[in-house]
Design an enzyme around this catalytic site. Structure first.
Site, short mmCIF file in Angstrom:
data_model
loop_
_atom_site.label_atom_id
_atom_site.label_comp_id
_atom_site.label_asym_id
_atom_site.label_seq_id
_atom_site.Cartn_x
_atom_site.Cartn_y
_atom_site.Cartn_z
CE LYS A 115 -4.34 -1.57 1.50
NZ LYS A 115 -5.51 -1.36 2.36
CE LYS A 197 -5.18 -8.18 -2.11
NZ LYS A 197 -5.59 -8.04 -0.52
CE LYS A 200 -13.29 -4.15 0.04
NZ LYS A 200 -11.93 -4.31 0.93
P1 TYM Z 1 -10.42 -6.56 3.15
O1 TYM Z 1 -11.46 -5.56 3.00
O2 TYM Z 1 -9.21 -6.25 2.27
O3 TYM Z 1 -11.01 -7.97 2.56
C1 TYM Z 1 -11.94 -8.47 3.24
C2 TYM Z 1 -11.78 -9.93 3.21
O4 TYM Z 1 -11.97 -10.61 1.78
C3 TYM Z 1 -10.56 -11.41 1.68
N1 TYM Z 1 -9.95 -10.98 0.32
C4 TYM Z 1 -9.94 -12.11 -0.57
N2 TYM Z 1 -10.22 -13.56 -0.54
C5 TYM Z 1 -9.87 -14.17 -1.58
N3 TYM Z 1 -9.33 -13.40 -2.72
C6 TYM Z 1 -9.37 -12.25 -2.78
N4 TYM Z 1 -8.81 -11.88 -4.00
C7 TYM Z 1 -9.54 -11.56 -1.72
N5 TYM Z 1 -9.52 -10.11 -1.44
C8 TYM Z 1 -9.69 -9.85 -0.25
C9 TYM Z 1 -9.63 -10.95 2.69
O5 TYM Z 1 -8.91 -11.69 2.93
C10 TYM Z 1 -10.43 -10.47 4.00
O6 TYM Z 1 -10.80 -11.72 4.49
N6 TYM Z 1 -7.57 -6.08 7.24
C11 TYM Z 1 -8.68 -6.59 6.57
C12 TYM Z 1 -9.87 -6.16 7.20
C13 TYM Z 1 -10.08 -6.26 8.75
C14 TYM Z 1 -10.22 -7.49 9.49
C15 TYM Z 1 -10.04 -7.32 10.68
C16 TYM Z 1 -10.32 -9.04 9.08
C17 TYM Z 1 -9.73 -5.62 9.79
N7 TYM Z 1 -9.82 -5.94 11.08
C18 TYM Z 1 -10.13 -8.26 11.85
C19 TYM Z 1 -10.41 -9.84 10.06
C20 TYM Z 1 -10.32 -9.62 11.51
C21 TYM Z 1 -8.84 -6.23 5.21
O7 TYM Z 1 -8.37 -5.26 4.66
O8 TYM Z 1 -9.86 -6.82 4.41
#
Ligand code: TYM
Length: 334
Positions: A115, A197, A200
């Site tokens: 990032k 990957k 969004k």
């Molecule tokens: P975020 O918002 O990027 O993504 C949300 C969830 O989607 C999964 N994910 C994917 N899984 C498979 N293939 C992909 N291409 C893909 N892109 C995203 C992510 O692994 C995630 O599970 N840091 C986290 C949010 C967060 C969080 C937490 C998660 C904040 N606090 C506490 C668990 C527990 C994040 O940025 O997710």
């Protein structure tokens, strides 16, 4: 919440339209777990501001995400679905955990490196300490299990290290959480660049399938997905495009990779892509219909937002009071 059940915490950033990656990697697993665990599913708006967000868009995306959680099948009566910023205990524990996390540990985080190269004009302190806020999210609720995609594994490991360190200094305070990372779907790749990957925040919209993309758009994006010239549907590191589509197919239908490879043994890429597109549409169409229905019900959604934040706040207070006591903060005078 029933006392005899284990606790699950997970969250997503409302930083854009959620993708098929988020759905297959995380949300789809969350709905399967809701009967057997006490679950908290958060909309992590405080994490989202580590990169610049347009305020009106952030507000809308947060509400859209909450509605999408419910539309995907999360029952708001059974699960605590809420906005992170409505429960200030997250920020409070996040600060405390900053004081138990080393710069070297944060420096090693791949997401921070990625990032900060992407947003070189805004490498802020929040982006750096993002993982300690994530650790606070998880540890606040004495979480047993964290269902996430593969890309969050490193953050989860750090959470476990921080919790272990704190427990060693002060005695048992935090539950050490385990990750729950699915076998298929944990890493869905970009359709046009299948070695990175699906994300969004990707500017190339042909790389991603949004949860709310129209069926015709989904079919079209999958038909245009990058493949190779060997015309065999099989999973292999040398075939990232086809392997990604197989993964999407399996995560959407529940078939194993071996079953899917067999099904498409003598099938050309064109017909294979149609089958993948149809499987995705079959999953997303009912979700989209439910979103449209829920969007009309403003009062119902507002009540969920209010009630669930209160529930989460009460649970968070229990851990936070314990932490204050352990580290030597003075009790409040009543
Ligand atoms: P975020 O918002 O990027 O993504 C949300 C969830 O989607 C999964 N994910 C994917 N899984 C498979 N293939 C992909 N291409 C893909 N892109 C995203 C992510 O692994 C995630 O599970 N840091 C986290 C949010 C967060 C969080 C937490 C998660 C904040 N606090 C506490 C668990 C527990 C994040 O940025 O997710």
């Amino acid at each position: 919440m029933a006392d005899d059940k284990k606790i699950i915490f997970s969250g997503m950033q409302p930083s854009g339209l959620i993708t098929l990656g988020n759905y297959l990697g995380a949300l789809n697993n969350w709905t399967k777990l809701q009967d057997d665990y006490n679950c908290l599913y958060c909309i992590v708006d405080m994490h989202a501001i580590t990169v610049r967000q347009d305020p009106a868009k952030l507000r809308k995306q947060s509400r859209d995400l909450l509605i999408q959680y419910i539309a995907c099948g999360l029952d708001p009566e059974k699960n605590i679905i809420y906005y992170q910023s409505h429960v200030p205990q997250h920020a409070e524990l996040g600060w405390i955990l900053n004081c138990y996390t080393y710069m070297g540990e944060l420096n090693r985080m791949t997401q921070f490196k990625e990032k900060s190269s992407k947003h070189a004009d805004n490498i802020n302190a929040g982006l750096f300490t993002y993982p300690t806020l994530m650790a606070a999210d998880i540890l606040l609720y004495q979480t047993d299990l964290v269902p996430v995609g593969e890309d969050q594994r490193q953050h989860l490991e750090l959470t476990r290290d921080i919790a272990g360190r704190f427990n060693t200094i002060y005695g048992d305070t935090f539950k050490i959480p385990e990750g729950y990372i699915g076998k298929v779907g944990a890493r869905i790749m970009a359709l046009q660049e299948p070695t990175k990957k699906m994300s969004k925040s990707d500017e190339n919209k042909n790389n991603t399938i949004a949860l709310m993309d129209e069926p015709a758009v989904i079919m079209n994006k999958i038909k245009r997905a990058v493949t190779d010239s060997d015309n065999q549907v099989r999973f292999s590191e040398e075939k990232p495009g086809i392997s990604n589509l197989l993964n999407i197919y399996c995560a959407s239908t529940g078939y194993t990779l071996a079953e899917a490879e067999k099904e498409f043994e003598n099938v050309g890429y064109g017909a294979f892509k149609t089958a993948v597109g149809e499987a995705v549409v079959a999953n997303l169409e009912p979700v989209q219909a439910k979103v449209r229905e829920l969007e009309k019900n403003k009062d119902y959604i507002d009540t969920i937002i209010k009630v669930n934040a209160e529930k989460a706040g009460r649970l968070a207070d229990r851990t936070l009071r314990k932490v204050h006591k352990k580290i030597g903060f003075s009790a409040r005078i009543k």
